[in-house]
Design a protein around this motif. Sequence first.
Motif, PDB file in Angstrom:
ATOM      1  N   ASN A 130       1.001  -1.182  -0.021  1.00  0.00           N
ATOM      2  CA  ASN A 130      -0.044   0.081  -0.205  1.00  0.00           C
ATOM      3  C   ASN A 130       0.894   1.320   0.080  1.00  0.00           C
ATOM      4  O   ASN A 130       0.413   2.446   0.253  1.00  0.00           O
ATOM      5  CB  ASN A 130      -0.995  -0.020   1.248  1.00  0.00           C
ATOM      6  CG  ASN A 130      -0.064   0.296   2.493  1.00  0.00           C
ATOM      7  OD1 ASN A 130       0.942  -0.044   2.722  1.00  0.00           O
ATOM      8  ND2 ASN A 130      -1.062   0.733   3.401  1.00  0.00           N
ATOM      9  N   ARG A 191     -10.177  -1.465   3.019  1.00  0.00           N
ATOM     10  CA  ARG A 191     -10.966  -0.769   1.835  1.00  0.00           C
ATOM     11  C   ARG A 191     -10.511   0.653   1.645  1.00  0.00           C
ATOM     12  O   ARG A 191     -10.692   0.982   0.655  1.00  0.00           O
ATOM     13  CB  ARG A 191     -12.372  -0.963   2.127  1.00  0.00           C
ATOM     14  CG  ARG A 191     -12.871  -2.185   2.250  1.00  0.00           C
ATOM     15  CD  ARG A 191     -14.357  -2.433   2.681  1.00  0.00           C
ATOM     16  NE  ARG A 191     -14.601  -1.860   4.121  1.00  0.00           N
ATOM     17  CZ  ARG A 191     -15.473  -0.923   4.267  1.00  0.00           C
ATOM     18  NH1 ARG A 191     -16.273  -0.269   3.157  1.00  0.00           N
ATOM     19  NH2 ARG A 191     -15.702  -0.432   5.427  1.00  0.00           N
ATOM     20  N   HIS A 194      -4.810   3.003  -0.576  1.00  0.00           N
ATOM     21  CA  HIS A 194      -4.186   2.617  -1.938  1.00  0.00           C
ATOM     22  C   HIS A 194      -3.519   1.416  -2.198  1.00  0.00           C
ATOM     23  O   HIS A 194      -2.757   0.929  -1.037  1.00  0.00           O
ATOM     24  CB  HIS A 194      -3.620   3.844  -2.513  1.00  0.00           C
ATOM     25  CG  HIS A 194      -4.416   5.032  -2.693  1.00  0.00           C
ATOM     26  ND1 HIS A 194      -5.525   5.199  -3.120  1.00  0.00           N
ATOM     27  CD2 HIS A 194      -4.044   6.433  -2.521  1.00  0.00           C
ATOM     28  CE1 HIS A 194      -5.903   6.241  -3.251  1.00  0.00           C
ATOM     29  NE2 HIS A 194      -4.879   7.187  -2.734  1.00  0.00           N
ATOM     30  N   PHE A 217      -3.108   1.489  -7.743  1.00  0.00           N
ATOM     31  CA  PHE A 217      -4.639   1.213  -7.349  1.00  0.00           C
ATOM     32  C   PHE A 217      -5.083   2.233  -6.429  1.00  0.00           C
ATOM     33  O   PHE A 217      -4.664   2.137  -5.524  1.00  0.00           O
ATOM     34  CB  PHE A 217      -4.654  -0.228  -6.779  1.00  0.00           C
ATOM     35  CG  PHE A 217      -4.614  -1.335  -7.677  1.00  0.00           C
ATOM     36  CD1 PHE A 217      -5.575  -1.835  -8.353  1.00  0.00           C
ATOM     37  CD2 PHE A 217      -3.455  -1.807  -7.826  1.00  0.00           C
ATOM     38  CE1 PHE A 217      -5.501  -2.815  -9.221  1.00  0.00           C
ATOM     39  CE2 PHE A 217      -3.179  -2.903  -8.703  1.00  0.00           C
ATOM     40  CZ  PHE A 217      -4.224  -3.556  -9.399  1.00  0.00           C
ATOM     41  N   LYS A 218      -6.019   3.139  -7.040  1.00  0.00           N
ATOM     42  CA  LYS A 218      -6.649   4.057  -6.063  1.00  0.00           C
ATOM     43  C   LYS A 218      -7.954   3.740  -5.608  1.00  0.00           C
ATOM     44  O   LYS A 218      -8.835   3.329  -6.153  1.00  0.00           O
ATOM     45  CB  LYS A 218      -6.825   5.392  -6.877  1.00  0.00           C
ATOM     46  CG  LYS A 218      -5.446   6.006  -7.564  1.00  0.00           C
ATOM     47  CD  LYS A 218      -4.707   6.634  -6.305  1.00  0.00           C
ATOM     48  CE  LYS A 218      -3.278   7.180  -7.134  1.00  0.00           C
ATOM     49  NZ  LYS A 218      -2.563   7.965  -6.025  1.00  0.00           N
ATOM     50  N   THR A 219      -7.942   3.592  -4.311  1.00  0.00           N
ATOM     51  CA  THR A 219      -9.331   2.987  -3.581  1.00  0.00           C
ATOM     52  C   THR A 219     -10.463   4.110  -4.007  1.00  0.00           C
ATOM     53  O   THR A 219     -10.272   5.339  -4.079  1.00  0.00           O
ATOM     54  CB  THR A 219      -9.167   2.974  -2.164  1.00  0.00           C
ATOM     55  OG1 THR A 219     -10.406   2.782  -1.582  1.00  0.00           O
ATOM     56  CG2 THR A 219      -8.652   4.410  -1.417  1.00  0.00           C
ATOM     57  N   ASP A 220     -11.540   3.525  -4.317  1.00  0.00           N
ATOM     58  CA  ASP A 220     -12.751   4.405  -4.705  1.00  0.00           C
ATOM     59  C   ASP A 220     -13.483   4.605  -3.463  1.00  0.00           C
ATOM     60  O   ASP A 220     -14.430   5.478  -3.254  1.00  0.00           O
ATOM     61  CB  ASP A 220     -13.898   3.521  -5.577  1.00  0.00           C
ATOM     62  CG  ASP A 220     -12.926   3.429  -6.944  1.00  0.00           C
ATOM     63  OD1 ASP A 220     -12.042   4.280  -7.374  1.00  0.00           O
ATOM     64  OD2 ASP A 220     -13.041   2.253  -7.530  1.00  0.00           O
ATOM     65  N   TRP A 258     -11.288  -0.562  -6.663  1.00  0.00           N
ATOM     66  CA  TRP A 258     -10.084   0.352  -6.706  1.00  0.00           C
ATOM     67  C   TRP A 258     -10.005   0.565  -8.349  1.00  0.00           C
ATOM     68  O   TRP A 258     -10.337  -0.098  -8.929  1.00  0.00           O
ATOM     69  CB  TRP A 258      -9.019  -0.435  -6.056  1.00  0.00           C
ATOM     70  CG  TRP A 258      -8.741  -0.309  -4.839  1.00  0.00           C
ATOM     71  CD1 TRP A 258      -7.909   0.297  -4.110  1.00  0.00           C
ATOM     72  CD2 TRP A 258      -9.266  -1.410  -4.010  1.00  0.00           C
ATOM     73  NE1 TRP A 258      -7.797  -0.027  -2.657  1.00  0.00           N
ATOM     74  CE2 TRP A 258      -8.733  -1.138  -2.694  1.00  0.00           C
ATOM     75  CE3 TRP A 258     -10.349  -2.242  -4.293  1.00  0.00           C
ATOM     76  CZ2 TRP A 258      -9.296  -1.929  -1.497  1.00  0.00           C
ATOM     77  CZ3 TRP A 258     -10.699  -3.242  -3.037  1.00  0.00           C
ATOM     78  CH2 TRP A 258     -10.260  -2.871  -1.751  1.00  0.00           C
ATOM     79  N   LYS A 296     -11.036  -0.994 -13.605  1.00  0.00           N
ATOM     80  CA  LYS A 296     -11.664  -1.027 -12.134  1.00  0.00           C
ATOM     81  C   LYS A 296     -11.577  -2.279 -11.621  1.00  0.00           C
ATOM     82  O   LYS A 296     -12.037  -3.494 -12.277  1.00  0.00           O
ATOM     83  CB  LYS A 296     -12.962  -0.511 -11.910  1.00  0.00           C
ATOM     84  CG  LYS A 296     -13.624  -0.329 -10.771  1.00  0.00           C
ATOM     85  CD  LYS A 296     -14.969   0.349 -10.813  1.00  0.00           C
ATOM     86  CE  LYS A 296     -15.026   1.607 -11.047  1.00  0.00           C
ATOM     87  NZ  LYS A 296     -14.444   2.706 -10.006  1.00  0.00           N
TER      88      LYS A 296
END
Length: 487
Positions: A130, A191, A194, A217-220, A258, A296
Amino acid sequence: MSENKQNLTTSWGAPVGDNQNSMTAGDRGPTLIQDVYLLEKLAHFNRERIPERVVHAKGAGAHGVFEVTNDMSQYTKAKVFNGVGKSTDMFIRFSTVAGELGSSDTVRDPRGFAVKFYTEEGNYDLVGNNTPVFFIRDAIKFPDFIHTQKRDPQTHLKNPTAVWDFWSLSPESLHQVTILMSDRGIPATLRHMHGFGSHTFKWVNEEGKTSWVKYHFKTDQGVKNLDVKVAEELAGSNPDYHTEDLFNAIDKGDFPSWTLYVQIMPEEDANTYRFDPFDVTKVWSQKDYPLIEVGKMTLNRNPENYFAEVEQATFSPGTFVPGIEPSPDKMLQGRLFAYADAHRYRVGANHNALPINRPKTEAKNYFRDGAMRFDGNGGSSVYYEPNSFDGPTEKAEAKTTPFNVTGQAAQTSYDHHDHYTQAGDLYRLLSEEERSRLVANIVGAMKPVAKEEIKLRQIQHFYKADPEYGTKVAEGLGLPVPQELVK
């Protein structure tokens, strides 16, 4: 009694007559060795735990799907990233790094972020963290680094002196240390963080054109972190807090997602970029190489059995598909061997044949035998290559693309590299409140260090990154900033 009652059997399929009482000589015993079901039951129980992972022992996993939202075929021929709407099943395992299998989820530690894509060309594993960087840049230092994160061989306690001694003697760690000791060091949940591939990889398109790539990977759900005191309370009251949160969210249909982005660097830029693009302790500026959306990832299904799916899941950064290849990153180069070798030791030579690791495409090769070979073991088919019996052969298009290698074969030091600019930039990006918490976290972690010279050496690194950074840590520890730095 239900008509659908199932018969209990032994592992070899015979019915069990009594699962409550062992066979004894009379009421008082002793127990008879001829009770083979008792022996089988106890022997299997003794072997229910495979060795835990040396690192990333504590983890949580989930199944999901990755969908392409932006075709990447101009950069890579990997089908998993080509074609808008392309959908690929995947499995992810999140983890803490240093703790044992029963350790707390809410400790200050990097989090593993390992993704397995079940593509039509075989499995592709992206095994990151992360954080976009790591503590060291050369795999030869990894065993020593992890020893400092584990327990002292005499006291069997965590050892802050070893931790900071190693970091103070490894200034390349400063960037990652700054991230770890900041608010991001304790995510609120799995959750809300990133994920990164961390290393630089090579992408190759159908024409053979190559590019260097980094994954984000960007967390939504947005980034959220835990207050230190809350994290400490949870560590005692609910050490499985992150594991529980992920399971419950998916179970109730609140599927976390993500968005995957990449940075693309033209192959030739690697020779002129102001930082070594293959140094995993450095990031690429997003002003130089902007993020490009790929797709996604959505987690939508919990494991049915933790051991079979999460504990036996094996990931390796060397599990590639055509169109994705390694870079000269020294840390990555070591991991290409170490991860798969760890799985051969921990799970077995046939770990990739287990259901959670098995590719969707049929594996066709000449690997035979080994412990726990539970499939047909190749049957009566030809078992060597080359052969005259139409056995599987290589595919020239799948060859790794060539790249130039220059220089002396030598053990090259990074002593002349810049360890401080990016760590200082990160410090200056933080708000005043975030800087205060960062310093407080560092001071609290360094106070137990036994030798003052280790503290002073580390203070020098903070000061070189930013004078305020070093000065505030020194003040918190009641120590002076070395005078040669402030002249």
